[in-house]
Structures are given as structure tokens and as C-alpha cells.
Design a protein around this motif. Structure first.
Motif, PDB file in Angstrom:
ATOM      1  N   ARG A 229      32.880  29.636 -15.743  1.00  0.00           N
ATOM      2  CA  ARG A 229      31.997  30.601 -16.406  1.00  0.00           C
ATOM      3  C   ARG A 229      32.741  31.349 -17.508  1.00  0.00           C
ATOM      4  N   TRP A 230      34.016  31.672 -17.244  1.00  0.00           N
ATOM      5  CA  TRP A 230      34.804  32.336 -18.294  1.00  0.00           C
ATOM      6  C   TRP A 230      34.883  31.450 -19.535  1.00  0.00           C
ATOM      7  N   MET A 231      35.122  30.172 -19.322  1.00  0.00           N
ATOM      8  CA  MET A 231      35.275  29.249 -20.450  1.00  0.00           C
ATOM      9  C   MET A 231      33.945  29.048 -21.181  1.00  0.00           C
ATOM     10  N   ILE A 232      32.841  29.046 -20.441  1.00  0.00           N
ATOM     11  CA  ILE A 232      31.530  28.842 -21.056  1.00  0.00           C
ATOM     12  C   ILE A 232      31.190  30.000 -21.994  1.00  0.00           C
ATOM     13  N   PHE A 233      31.637  31.218 -21.651  1.00  0.00           N
ATOM     14  CA  PHE A 233      31.443  32.326 -22.597  1.00  0.00           C
ATOM     15  C   PHE A 233      32.556  32.377 -23.634  1.00  0.00           C
ATOM     16  N   GLY A 234      33.798  32.232 -23.182  1.00  0.00           N
ATOM     17  CA  GLY A 234      34.950  32.440 -24.061  1.00  0.00           C
ATOM     18  C   GLY A 234      35.037  31.448 -25.203  1.00  0.00           C
ATOM     19  N   THR A 235      34.672  30.196 -24.955  1.00  0.00           N
ATOM     20  CA  THR A 235      34.822  29.174 -25.992  1.00  0.00           C
ATOM     21  C   THR A 235      33.877  29.384 -27.179  1.00  0.00           C
ATOM     22  N   PRO A 236      32.565  29.553 -26.957  1.00  0.00           N
ATOM     23  CA  PRO A 236      31.687  29.828 -28.111  1.00  0.00           C
ATOM     24  C   PRO A 236      32.074  31.110 -28.853  1.00  0.00           C
ATOM     25  N   GLN A 237      32.486  32.131 -28.085  1.00  0.00           N
ATOM     26  CA  GLN A 237      32.918  33.383 -28.721  1.00  0.00           C
ATOM     27  C   GLN A 237      34.107  33.140 -29.637  1.00  0.00           C
ATOM     28  N   ALA A 238      35.069  32.345 -29.158  1.00  0.00           N
ATOM     29  CA  ALA A 238      36.252  32.050 -29.970  1.00  0.00           C
ATOM     30  C   ALA A 238      35.894  31.186 -31.179  1.00  0.00           C
ATOM     31  N   ILE A 239      34.958  30.245 -31.009  1.00  0.00           N
ATOM     32  CA  ILE A 239      34.535  29.395 -32.124  1.00  0.00           C
ATOM     33  C   ILE A 239      33.958  30.253 -33.256  1.00  0.00           C
ATOM     34  N   VAL A 240      33.127  31.221 -32.899  1.00  0.00           N
ATOM     35  CA  VAL A 240      32.559  32.123 -33.911  1.00  0.00           C
ATOM     36  C   VAL A 240      33.677  32.913 -34.597  1.00  0.00           C
ATOM     37  N   GLN A 241      34.619  33.409 -33.787  1.00  0.00           N
ATOM     38  CA  GLN A 241      35.739  34.177 -34.362  1.00  0.00           C
ATOM     39  C   GLN A 241      36.563  33.314 -35.320  1.00  0.00           C
ATOM     40  N   ILE A 242      36.817  32.081 -34.941  1.00  0.00           N
ATOM     41  CA  ILE A 242      37.627  31.176 -35.764  1.00  0.00           C
ATOM     42  C   ILE A 242      36.908  30.843 -37.069  1.00  0.00           C
ATOM     43  N   PHE A 243      35.607  30.617 -36.986  1.00  0.00           N
ATOM     44  CA  PHE A 243      34.846  30.300 -38.199  1.00  0.00           C
ATOM     45  C   PHE A 243      34.878  31.483 -39.173  1.00  0.00           C
ATOM     46  N   ILE A 244      34.701  32.689 -38.656  1.00  0.00           N
ATOM     47  CA  ILE A 244      34.755  33.869 -39.521  1.00  0.00           C
ATOM     48  C   ILE A 244      36.164  34.041 -40.089  1.00  0.00           C
ATOM     49  N   THR A 245      37.181  33.781 -39.261  1.00  0.00           N
ATOM     50  CA  THR A 245      38.567  33.873 -39.735  1.00  0.00           C
ATOM     51  C   THR A 245      38.816  32.900 -40.885  1.00  0.00           C
ATOM     52  N   TYR A 246      38.267  31.696 -40.762  1.00  0.00           N
ATOM     53  CA  TYR A 246      38.408  30.690 -41.819  1.00  0.00           C
ATOM     54  C   TYR A 246      37.822  31.205 -43.134  1.00  0.00           C
ATOM     55  N   LEU A 247      36.599  31.719 -43.076  1.00  0.00           N
ATOM     56  CA  LEU A 247      35.958  32.253 -44.286  1.00  0.00           C
ATOM     57  C   LEU A 247      36.709  33.478 -44.805  1.00  0.00           C
ATOM     58  N   TYR A 248      37.209  34.289 -43.899  1.00  0.00           N
ATOM     59  CA  TYR A 248      37.936  35.498 -44.258  1.00  0.00           C
ATOM     60  C   TYR A 248      39.223  35.162 -45.018  1.00  0.00           C
ATOM     61  N   MET A 249      39.973  34.186 -44.524  1.00  0.00           N
ATOM     62  CA  MET A 249      41.216  33.789 -45.192  1.00  0.00           C
ATOM     63  C   MET A 249      40.941  33.142 -46.547  1.00  0.00           C
ATOM     64  N   LEU A 250      39.903  32.314 -46.596  1.00  0.00           N
ATOM     65  CA  LEU A 250      39.544  31.696 -47.876  1.00  0.00           C
ATOM     66  C   LEU A 250      39.138  32.749 -48.900  1.00  0.00           C
ATOM     67  N   THR A 251      38.404  33.757 -48.448  1.00  0.00           N
ATOM     68  CA  THR A 251      37.912  34.796 -49.361  1.00  0.00           C
ATOM     69  C   THR A 251      39.048  35.655 -49.894  1.00  0.00           C
ATOM     70  N   ILE A 252      39.935  36.089 -48.996  1.00  0.00           N
ATOM     71  CA  ILE A 252      41.001  37.016 -49.403  1.00  0.00           C
ATOM     72  C   ILE A 252      42.103  36.310 -50.188  1.00  0.00           C
ATOM     73  N   TYR A 253      42.500  35.117 -49.703  1.00  0.00           N
ATOM     74  CA  TYR A 253      43.712  34.492 -50.249  1.00  0.00           C
ATOM     75  C   TYR A 253      43.480  33.227 -51.066  1.00  0.00           C
ATOM     76  N   MET A 254      42.292  32.618 -50.982  1.00  0.00           N
ATOM     77  CA  MET A 254      42.089  31.358 -51.696  1.00  0.00           C
ATOM     78  C   MET A 254      40.904  31.380 -52.646  1.00  0.00           C
ATOM     79  N   GLY A 255      40.379  32.567 -52.930  1.00  0.00           N
ATOM     80  CA  GLY A 255      39.388  32.699 -53.986  1.00  0.00           C
ATOM     81  C   GLY A 255      38.016  32.146 -53.672  1.00  0.00           C
ATOM     82  N   LEU A 256      37.619  32.108 -52.390  1.00  0.00           N
ATOM     83  CA  LEU A 256      36.258  31.692 -52.067  1.00  0.00           C
ATOM     84  C   LEU A 256      35.271  32.682 -52.689  1.00  0.00           C
ATOM     85  N   PHE A 257      34.173  32.154 -53.282  1.00  0.00           N
ATOM     86  CA  PHE A 257      33.159  32.935 -53.999  1.00  0.00           C
ATOM     87  C   PHE A 257      33.691  33.484 -55.324  1.00  0.00           C
ATOM     88  N   ARG A 258      34.942  33.143 -55.682  1.00  0.00           N
ATOM     89  CA  ARG A 258      35.521  33.560 -56.972  1.00  0.00           C
ATOM     90  C   ARG A 258      36.168  32.327 -57.613  1.00  0.00           C
TER      91      ARG A 258
END
Length: 547
Positions: A229-258
């Protein structure tokens, strides 16, 4: 001042107990005696006046001496099912590292995703998260950092990127160099994804196991915290966090949307750059050779362990532990079975040639196992086991002395606020203090209070305790917040101001994700609705009579 500078830790060890003793004498009661021990340990943990593992042994001395718990009751807290899960999980992780299986996985994924900066960053996030689910966050980060630098340095040789930027006319180029934005993106993404990955499984980080032990101590009538049950909640939560982190790093350091910005131009390495990066990863992967018997055996036992954990008591179907009557089997049993098998299964299958016609091919000596005790002795973080045990002792002492109940009663006015607001305030408080000391140490201190607070304000304890446990790991703003932060800061010469700036954004979105996902998806997974009977002290005559 010089004396204080040299002996400040010793002064804390001497002065802080002297400050607490008058309070104890004035207000002598079981809960005060327990509280004094917790305050003593909290100061030593925060300042690291004593090594954390040694501070963690204080309850073994003071709880019996102050009549909070007996020696037997306290010692049991340091050797229980959760501690054994922690030990077994670390042994499996050590075996994976020793076989180089984690290196093959890392390079294989990065080879598969392709070699533009954006694809490499995505592959890095995925593989670091996957490894962080099963091996320590620090080991996971330490593995990925050399791979990152190898790829970036090859690109730099061709003039396609910059790894470090050195000030002009610097007298000390080594210390004055600063990472380029591309380097920061890779290193910080690695640290964050290792942390997010650690929250997906119960064995991913010690904080999760601390929660399991404390929760089951406070609420023994609950069915137990399930790995599945921990993994069933924890994994999707982490996937969302990782996806946002990816966009966040691209935006700040790699010029996404710029697309016309300098950052975006530096992030484009072209066909030639992709070819070079791909060549480097291909060479490193090929240098590993064919997958050995050692890797095959470790990977088989690792997947067997994961399956045994997942299907022990999954909830949606009958688990294998349900087939065994009149006993309770917890998560320590399957992982310790795998640990034993790792000592039995040989590292090299020499025995297959024991009766070979050619005498030269017959083995002269037997092979060692997939793991040896010497490896465990050298790589096992024994102090973390004591740290976990101290948390369970604090939890049991707080419960037995009724300290947790009295602290919880002070927070009864919070019942007038909506549960989601209480959750937000709790997570905001923990995310601030977890930056300054050990995540496990913070969990040891705050989770017993949150458990009793939940009972006092009639909220399902899972509603507050699970997000609080996860947020304990999300320390992104300071180098000493988590080991991954420290590793990338030192390896990449990242200024603390940069770490704090980027970490503030990560802290904000990780908190928002938890605030949204647990009251919706988490409530569904854990079947939270109202205040449960298993948490109600009025339904537990023994506890009710005691306090």
C-alpha cells in the motif's frame, strides 16, 4: 573565544543537561522525565555534539534510570521487525552495488533514452529514482555523479558545453570555479530524484521505516503498515514530483519556454554532441562486458524479494502470508530469507565444473557467496540502526509516560480547523525544520507528537503521519539537509545561494503535490474516512486505564 571555538561541543554536552536538571527537579513526573530525555537528545542531534549513533543510545541509559521504561522494554525497541527490514534492505542494496548491477541499469537506461541534454536529463531522473527506491540515497547519488561528469567532460573536449566556469585572473582556479547551468541542472536533478525515489518504498529511506515502527507502536490494533500500500501511493506521488522536477530544471537552467535565451542555446548540443555523448555511454556500458552469473543471481533474488514484499498482503487479493494460519508474518521474513540465500548462492558457479573431464577446469577452492560478512561490516551504516531504534524508544516512552497524550491535548483547538488546513500547517512546519538536522532525527521527534495530536483532534492518524513522514525527506535548501545535497554541492562546487534558490522552488512544489495528492488519492488508497476505532483510546481499555 578560542576556547569556545575549540570546545563548543564539550560545553554543550556539559551545560545542556545542567539546564534541564532544575526543570526535572521542579516538575518531576513521568511525562516530564520522558520530555527531558527527548530535549537532551534533540539538542545533541541538532548540534551533533555527540555522534548521532551514540546520542541514539541515550534512552537505553536514561529511560530505565528515570523509570520511564524498563531496560527490557527499551532494548526491544532497538531490535524489532522494522529494524530487521532496514538491515535486510541494506544488505540487498550492498549486494547490488557489489555486483555492479546498478551501474548496468544506470548506463542501460541512459543509452536507451538518447543523448540530447533534455533526453539525458530525463533518463538521469528516471534511473536515479529507480535506484533510489532500493539503495540508499547517498549511494545512488554517488554512483550517478561520476557518470554525469564523464559525459559532460567529453562534450566539453569538443567545445559543445561547459562543465565549470572559472573567474578570469583567478589566483586559485580550483576553488574559484563554479558549475555551468547545465552542470547544475544535472547535479541537482540527481540529488532531488534520489530523494524522491527514496520515498516510494518503505525501505527506500530510514524515515519511512521510522514511521512504520512509531505508528505500529502507537496503534497496535491497526493491521500494520503494508509495503504494497505504501508503494501504491508513494510511486505515483514520486512520478508527479519527478515530472515537475524535470520541467523545473529545464525552465531554470535550460531555457524551456525561452527558445531564444542564452540558456536554451547552451543546452543545444546538436547532432555531433549527441553522437559524442552516446559514444561515451556506449563505451562505458560495453566495458561492463556480458551480464555475469553474479549479476543474474543478485537480480533474480532482488526481484524475488520485491515480489515477496508486494504480495505478502497486497489487499486487493489474498497474499501468501494469509495462507499460513495462526501466525503473523511481516516484511522482515522475506528480506531476511533473501539475505540468507545471498550467503548460500555462490558468486561464481565453479561447482558446475567439479566433475569436469579436464582436471584443470575443476575448482580448487569454493566460491564465496553473493555477499560476504566483510562487505556488510564495511558498508553497513550501523549508526542508522541505532537512530531508528532510538525513535521507537522515544515513541514507546512518550506513549507509556503519557507525554504524547498531554502534548496532543494542548493541540485540541486545532480540531476547529479543516483537516486539510491542519495538514498544510503541519507539513509547512516540518519542511522548515527538516533542513537543519537529520531527517530521521526529525521524524523521531515529531511523529509521536503528530500521532497523539491526531487522536486528540479526532483525525485519522494516517492522514497526518504519512505526508509528514514523506516531507521529512524533502530537504532541498541546505547542503546538510540530506546526503545527496552534500554530495552534489561538494562535487559540483555549487554555491549555497544557488542551492537555496533552486531548493526553495522544489520545497514549494513538493509540498503542494503532497497537499493535493494525499487528501485525494492517498485517502482512497488508505481507505480513510472519519476517525477509526483502532485509533480511539476509548476502544482500548488498557491504554485508557493507563493514562
Amino acid at each position: 573565544l578560542q576556547f569556545v571555538k575549540i570546545y563548543w561541543k564539550t560545553l554543550i554536552i556539559i551545560i545542556w543537561p545542567l539546564v534541564l536538571i532544575p526543570v526535572l527537579i521542579t516538575y518531576d513526573s513521568p511525562e516530564m522525565r520522558c520530555g527531558i530525555v527527548i530535549l537532551l537528545m534533540a539538542m545533541f542531534w541538532v548540534t551533533e555534539a555527540l555522534p548521532m549513533g551514540i546520542t541514539s543510545l541515550i534512552p537505553l541509559v536514561l529511560f530505565p534510570a528515570l523509570n520511564v521504561l524498563s531496560s527490557q522494554e527499551t532494548c526491544i525497541c532497538y531490535m524489532n521487525d522494522t529494524i530487521m527490514v532496514f538491515f535486510g534492505g541494506l544488505v540487498v542494496a550492498i549486494a547490488i552495488e557489489n555486483s555492479k548491477l546498478h551501474m548496468r541499469i544506470a548506463l542501460g537506461v541512459m543509452k536507451f533514452v538518447g543523448c540530447s541534454h533534455r533526453r539525458l536529463l530525463a533518463g538521469l531522473l528516471v534511473v536515479t529514482t529507480l535506484l533510489g527506491m532500493w539503495i540508499s540515497n547517498s549511494a545512488c547519488t554517488a554512483l550517478m555523479v561520476p557518470i554525469i561528469f564523464t559525459v559532460l567532460q567529453e562534450l566539453e573536449k569538443e567545445g559543445l558545453t561547459k562543465v565549470f566556469i572559472v573567474k578570469e585572473n583567478s589566483d586559485d582556479p580550483e576553488n574559484d570555479k563554479r558549475p555551468s547551468k547545465i552542470t547544475k541542472a544535472y547535479l541537482l536533478a540527481t540529488a532531488y530524484s534520489a530523494t524522491f525515489g527514496g520515498t516510494t518504498t518503505l525501505v527506500g529511506t530510514g524515515t519511512n521505516l521510522t514511521f512504520k515502527g512509531i505508528f505500529e507502536t502507537f496503534f497496535p490494533r491497526y493491521d500494520g503498515i503494508s509495503f504494497t500500500r505504501w508503494m501504491i501511493f508513494g510511486t505515483p506521488q514520486a512520478i508527479v514530483q519527478i515530472f515537475i522536477t524535470y520541467l523545473y530544471m529545464l525552465t531554470i537552467y535550460m531555457g524551456l519556454f525561452r527558445p531564444n535565451s542564452k540558456d536554451a542555446q547552451e543546452a543545444r548540443i546538436g547532432i555531433e554532441g549527441q553522437y559524442i555523448a552516446n559514444r561515451v555511454i556506449e563505451e562505458k556500458y560495453n566495458s561492463l562486458g556480458k551480464m555475469s552469473w553474479h549479476e543474474h543471481a543478485v537480480s533474480f533474488l532482488f526481484f524475488l524479494c520485491a515480489l515477496l514484499w508486494f504480495f505478502r498482503k497486497p489487499g486487493f487479493i489474498m497474499g501468501w502470508s494469509d495462507l499460513i494460519d495462526n501466525t503473523t508474518i511481516k516484511d522482515s521474513a522475506p528480506v531476511l530469507l533473501i539475505v540468507i540465500l545471498m550467503f548460500v548462492v555462490p558468486k561464481e558457479p565453479r561447482f558446475l565444473n567439479a566433475f569436469h573431464k579436464d582436471a584443470n577446469k575443476r575448482p580448487i577452492t569454493s566460491s564465496e557467496g553473493l555477499i560476504t560478512w566483510k562487505m556488510i561490516e564495511s558498508k553497513m551504516p550501523w549508526s542508522l540502526m541505532f537512530l531508528l531504534g532510538s525513535g521507537f524508544a522515544i515513541s514507546k516512552g512518550s506513549n507509556t509516560s503519557c507525554l504524547a497524550k498531554k502534548v496532543g491535548q494542548l493541540l485540541i483547538p486545532l480540531k476547529n480547523y479543516p483537516p486539510i488546513l491542519v495538514l498544510f500547517l503541519t507539513l509547512l512546519f516540518i519542511s522548515s525544520i527538516t533542513e537543519f538536522t537529520s531527517n530521521i532525527g526529525i521524524a523521531n521527534i515529531v511523529l509521536p507528537v503528530i500521532a497523539q495530536m491526531s487522536v486528540s483532534i479526532k483525525i485519522d492518524p494516517l492522514y497526518l503521519m504519512i505526508p509528514s513522514t514523506i516531507i521529512c525527506s524533502y530537504a532541498f535548501r541546505l547542503p546538510f539537509g540530506t546526503p545527496p545535497n552534500a554530495i552534489v554541492t561538494m562535487a559540483g562546487h555549487i554555491p549555497v545561494t544557488n542551492l537555496m534558490f533552486t531548493g526553495c522552488g522544489s520545497t514549494i512544489y513538493s509540498l503542494i503535490v503532497l497537499i493535493i495528492m494525499f487528501p485525494t488519492y492517498g485517502v482512497y488508497i488508505y481507505k480513510i474516512s472519519g476517525f477509526p476505532d483502532w485509533a480511539n483510546p476509548e476502544m482500548d481499555p488498557i491504554k485508557n486505564m493507563h493514562c
